[in-house]
Design a protein around this motif. Sequence first.
Motif, PDB file in Angstrom:
ATOM      1  N   ASN A  49       0.732  -1.337   0.105  1.00 24.09           N
ATOM      2  CA  ASN A  49       0.044   0.033   0.032  1.00 24.09           C
ATOM      3  C   ASN A  49       0.926   1.636   0.068  1.00 24.09           C
ATOM      4  OD1 ASN A  49      -2.566  -1.430   0.034  1.00 24.09           O
ATOM      5  ND2 ASN A  49      -2.286  -1.742   2.351  1.00 24.09           N
ATOM      6  N   ALA A  50       2.170   1.183  -0.268  1.00 15.99           N
ATOM      7  CA  ALA A  50       2.920   2.304  -0.059  1.00 15.99           C
ATOM      8  C   ALA A  50       3.264   3.006  -1.422  1.00 15.99           C
ATOM      9  CB  ALA A  50       4.359   1.826   0.309  1.00 15.99           C
ATOM     10  N   SER A  51       2.943   2.513  -2.649  1.00 17.65           N
ATOM     11  CA  SER A  51       3.190   3.187  -4.044  1.00 17.65           C
ATOM     12  C   SER A  51       4.705   3.510  -4.236  1.00 17.65           C
ATOM     13  CB  SER A  51       2.161   4.194  -4.314  1.00 17.65           C
ATOM     14  OG  SER A  51       2.708   5.464  -3.747  1.00 17.65           O
ATOM     15  N   SER A  52       4.866   3.712  -5.522  1.00 18.62           N
ATOM     16  CA  SER A  52       6.342   3.925  -5.935  1.00 18.62           C
ATOM     17  C   SER A  52       6.856   5.364  -5.259  1.00 18.62           C
ATOM     18  CB  SER A  52       6.503   3.980  -7.496  1.00 18.62           C
ATOM     19  OG  SER A  52       6.095   2.626  -7.860  1.00 18.62           O
ATOM     20  N   THR A  53       5.946   6.143  -4.646  1.00 15.83           N
ATOM     21  CA  THR A  53       6.414   7.411  -4.238  1.00 15.83           C
ATOM     22  C   THR A  53       7.079   7.075  -2.746  1.00 15.83           C
ATOM     23  OG1 THR A  53       4.310   7.877  -3.108  1.00 15.83           O
ATOM     24  CG2 THR A  53       4.668   8.740  -5.188  1.00 15.83           C
ATOM     25  N   MET A  54       7.057   5.870  -2.348  1.00  9.99           N
ATOM     26  CA  MET A  54       7.594   5.585  -1.009  1.00  9.99           C
ATOM     27  C   MET A  54       9.311   6.119  -1.324  1.00  9.99           C
ATOM     28  SD  MET A  54       8.190   1.487  -0.458  1.00  9.99           S
ATOM     29  CE  MET A  54       9.816   1.693   0.264  1.00  9.99           C
ATOM     30  N   TRP A  55       9.742   5.709  -2.532  1.00  9.78           N
ATOM     31  CA  TRP A  55      11.054   5.656  -3.061  1.00  9.78           C
ATOM     32  C   TRP A  55      11.823   7.359  -2.792  1.00  9.78           C
ATOM     33  CZ3 TRP A  55      13.464   1.190  -2.310  1.00  9.78           C
ATOM     34  CH2 TRP A  55      12.359   0.009  -2.652  1.00  9.78           C
ATOM     35  N   ASN A  75      15.156   8.019  -1.618  1.00 10.63           N
ATOM     36  CA  ASN A  75      16.135   7.062  -2.357  1.00 10.63           C
ATOM     37  C   ASN A  75      16.524   7.091  -3.849  1.00 10.63           C
ATOM     38  OD1 ASN A  75      14.047   5.105  -0.677  1.00 10.63           O
ATOM     39  ND2 ASN A  75      15.958   5.342   0.471  1.00 10.63           N
ATOM     40  N   ILE A  76      15.552   7.991  -4.418  1.00 11.53           N
ATOM     41  CA  ILE A  76      15.630   8.230  -5.757  1.00 11.53           C
ATOM     42  C   ILE A  76      16.869   8.665  -6.357  1.00 11.53           C
ATOM     43  CG2 ILE A  76      14.015   9.920  -6.123  1.00 11.53           C
ATOM     44  CD1 ILE A  76      14.484   6.952  -8.390  1.00 11.53           C
ATOM     45  N   GLU A  77      17.118   9.873  -5.726  1.00 11.51           N
ATOM     46  CA  GLU A  77      18.292  10.587  -6.332  1.00 11.51           C
ATOM     47  C   GLU A  77      19.587   9.854  -6.256  1.00 11.51           C
ATOM     48  OE1 GLU A  77      20.674  15.046  -5.528  1.00 11.51           O
ATOM     49  OE2 GLU A  77      18.880  14.291  -3.709  1.00 11.51           O
ATOM     50  N   SER A  78      19.767   9.263  -5.171  1.00 11.87           N
ATOM     51  CA  SER A  78      21.102   8.344  -5.289  1.00 11.87           C
ATOM     52  C   SER A  78      21.092   7.144  -6.124  1.00 11.87           C
ATOM     53  CB  SER A  78      21.619   7.583  -3.873  1.00 11.87           C
ATOM     54  OG  SER A  78      21.452   8.679  -2.830  1.00 11.87           O
ATOM     55  N   LEU A  79      19.931   6.430  -6.105  1.00 17.57           N
ATOM     56  CA  LEU A  79      19.671   5.449  -6.924  1.00 17.57           C
ATOM     57  C   LEU A  79      19.784   5.675  -8.579  1.00 17.57           C
ATOM     58  CD1 LEU A  79      16.817   3.326  -5.146  1.00 17.57           C
ATOM     59  CD2 LEU A  79      19.253   2.635  -5.388  1.00 17.57           C
ATOM     60  N   SER A  80      19.113   6.799  -8.852  1.00 17.90           N
ATOM     61  CA  SER A  80      19.179   7.248 -10.419  1.00 17.90           C
ATOM     62  C   SER A  80      20.492   8.090 -10.713  1.00 17.90           C
ATOM     63  CB  SER A  80      17.956   8.149 -10.506  1.00 17.90           C
ATOM     64  OG  SER A  80      18.042   9.377  -9.739  1.00 17.90           O
ATOM     65  N   GLU A  81      21.384   8.505 -10.089  1.00 21.47           N
ATOM     66  CA  GLU A  81      22.462   9.190 -10.378  1.00 21.47           C
ATOM     67  C   GLU A  81      23.308   8.573 -11.522  1.00 21.47           C
ATOM     68  OE1 GLU A  81      26.642  11.204  -8.657  1.00 21.47           O
ATOM     69  OE2 GLU A  81      25.179  10.532  -7.204  1.00 21.47           O
ATOM     70  N   ASN A 114      19.354   1.866  14.565  1.00 24.91           N
ATOM     71  CA  ASN A 114      18.367   2.740  14.711  1.00 24.91           C
ATOM     72  C   ASN A 114      17.506   2.892  13.523  1.00 24.91           C
ATOM     73  OD1 ASN A 114      19.799   3.807  17.074  1.00 24.91           O
ATOM     74  ND2 ASN A 114      21.521   4.695  15.728  1.00 24.91           N
ATOM     75  N   ALA A 115      16.983   1.926  13.013  1.00 24.86           N
ATOM     76  CA  ALA A 115      15.816   1.693  11.839  1.00 24.86           C
ATOM     77  C   ALA A 115      14.970   0.582  12.127  1.00 24.86           C
ATOM     78  CB  ALA A 115      16.778   1.290  10.605  1.00 24.86           C
ATOM     79  N   GLY A 116      13.942   0.950  11.576  1.00 24.32           N
ATOM     80  CA  GLY A 116      12.773   0.099  11.817  1.00 24.32           C
ATOM     81  C   GLY A 116      12.680  -0.765  10.455  1.00 24.32           C
ATOM     82  N   HIS A 117      11.309  -0.962  10.460  1.00 25.08           N
ATOM     83  CA  HIS A 117      10.921  -1.855   9.128  1.00 25.08           C
ATOM     84  C   HIS A 117      11.171  -0.839   7.884  1.00 25.08           C
ATOM     85  CE1 HIS A 117       9.208  -4.701   6.692  1.00 25.08           C
ATOM     86  NE2 HIS A 117       8.260  -4.211   6.272  1.00 25.08           N
ATOM     87  N   SER A 155      14.298   2.280   4.650  1.00 21.80           N
ATOM     88  CA  SER A 155      14.757   3.323   3.540  1.00 21.80           C
ATOM     89  C   SER A 155      14.446   4.673   3.723  1.00 21.80           C
ATOM     90  CB  SER A 155      14.083   2.785   2.225  1.00 21.80           C
ATOM     91  OG  SER A 155      12.694   2.851   2.580  1.00 21.80           O
ATOM     92  N   ILE A 156      13.645   5.074   4.851  1.00 26.94           N
ATOM     93  CA  ILE A 156      13.276   6.462   5.359  1.00 26.94           C
ATOM     94  C   ILE A 156      13.894   6.554   6.675  1.00 26.94           C
ATOM     95  CG2 ILE A 156      11.588   7.865   6.202  1.00 26.94           C
ATOM     96  CD1 ILE A 156       9.713   6.608   4.262  1.00 26.94           C
ATOM     97  N   ASP A 157      13.882   5.740   7.450  1.00 33.37           N
ATOM     98  CA  ASP A 157      14.803   5.734   8.871  1.00 33.37           C
ATOM     99  C   ASP A 157      16.153   6.224   8.748  1.00 33.37           C
ATOM    100  OD1 ASP A 157      12.270   5.378   9.958  1.00 33.37           O
ATOM    101  OD2 ASP A 157      12.685   3.350  10.485  1.00 33.37           O
ATOM    102  N   GLN A 158      16.726   5.492   7.791  1.00 32.58           N
ATOM    103  CA  GLN A 158      18.116   5.580   7.598  1.00 32.58           C
ATOM    104  C   GLN A 158      18.550   5.855   6.260  1.00 32.58           C
ATOM    105  OE1 GLN A 158      20.432   6.410  10.109  1.00 32.58           O
ATOM    106  NE2 GLN A 158      19.177   6.154  11.712  1.00 32.58           N
ATOM    107  N   SER A 159      17.889   6.712   5.428  1.00 34.57           N
ATOM    108  CA  SER A 159      18.039   6.739   4.186  1.00 34.57           C
ATOM    109  C   SER A 159      19.407   6.759   3.629  1.00 34.57           C
ATOM    110  CB  SER A 159      17.202   7.804   3.462  1.00 34.57           C
ATOM    111  OG  SER A 159      17.651   9.018   3.997  1.00 34.57           O
ATOM    112  N   GLU A 160      20.491   7.789   4.136  1.00 32.66           N
ATOM    113  CA  GLU A 160      21.578   7.933   3.592  1.00 32.66           C
ATOM    114  C   GLU A 160      22.400   6.803   3.653  1.00 32.66           C
ATOM    115  OE1 GLU A 160      23.640  11.332   5.302  1.00 32.66           O
ATOM    116  OE2 GLU A 160      22.313  12.705   5.024  1.00 32.66           O
ATOM    117  N   THR A 161      22.169   6.019   4.761  1.00 30.99           N
ATOM    118  CA  THR A 161      22.895   4.826   5.068  1.00 30.99           C
ATOM    119  C   THR A 161      22.538   3.732   3.947  1.00 30.99           C
ATOM    120  OG1 THR A 161      23.425   5.176   7.529  1.00 30.99           O
ATOM    121  CG2 THR A 161      23.702   2.858   6.755  1.00 30.99           C
ATOM    122  N   VAL A 162      21.264   3.832   3.801  1.00 29.80           N
ATOM    123  CA  VAL A 162      20.716   2.519   3.031  1.00 29.80           C
ATOM    124  C   VAL A 162      21.173   2.877   1.553  1.00 29.80           C
ATOM    125  CG1 VAL A 162      18.565   1.954   2.172  1.00 29.80           C
ATOM    126  CG2 VAL A 162      18.912   1.748   4.524  1.00 29.80           C
TER     127      VAL A 162
END
Length: 315
Positions: free
Chosen positions: A87-93, A96-102, A290-293, A296-303
């Motif tokens: 139920n999160a849709s693609s906008t959950m990313w 993360n998208i800036e790093s992944l799409s570089e 320091n991250a939950g389920h 990708s949001i809780d520790q976005s830089e590390t992930v």
Amino acid sequence: MRLLLFIPLFFLFMSCSGKYDKYKKTPEYISKASNSKEAYYNAYNETLKLWSSSFEELYIPTTYGIAHVIVSGPKKADPVVLLHGMNASSTMWYPNIESLSEDHRVFAIDFILEPGKSHLNHDIESIEEVNDWYEDVILALELENYHLIGASKGGWLATKLALNNKKNIKSLILLSPAQTFTWIKPSKDLFKNIAMIFSSEEKRIEQNLESMSSNSDLISDTYIKQYKLGLEIAPKNKFMSSMRPFSNEELMSLKMPVLVLIGDEDMLNNESTIEKAIELSHGKGEIIQNAGHFLSIDQSETVNEKMVTFLKGDN
């Protein structure tokens, strides 16, 4: 003579024009949406403003309906396919998208059975048909070889897809995959969510976000608004009983590099998930502090750093 020169130039131009142009027209189910759907689509578009990378939206016809795909990154770059959580849709990313799409061409697919901009026309009767639908989308995108990233339920679906496309998937990244390596074990947060079942919808959503995230304040209010509206129009989740942990034999048959990341406060996974991941022939696993389920949001830089390093093959 000029005509002879023009002909190859014309075909060169046509070949260089966008191969996805035929999928860019906004369908009527969005442009002429009902009030509740229109509110959701507007909220979705507001969340896309958080998408810190240029993008285009595609609407791809498939056997079961229209697949909505958000595309970012250099056109000639190595492709990465993203499967979002339940139920999160693609906008959950959005974190993360800036790093992944570089350095990668990223394709984020909205799951057709959940809130998003994909649209179901014909009923899907089984998990196998879900897999067929994803394969239809990837075929239309003309992706012969690609990296695959799945989060939560999307992690389970990504593993299922990988098992059926072992030669096509270059690497597999699973973020807090739901019920993929082990059964979900009872926990304090799980019982809290069950206890809230008779509370108001607002309180249930608040409890759900708090139990899934180590710091729910990090989640954008814009995204939360979209998420809440999505739940109001979400159909009943199908095939949940089909989401059983994969057998050791199935997991060991995955020969592509696999990275599994979970949070230290992950409600759905624990050390057993990482142990099983490491047992794979090309498997790696790590617990993010320091991250939950929603790591990708809780520790976005590390992930983000760990995903990009893995995609580059520096692992």
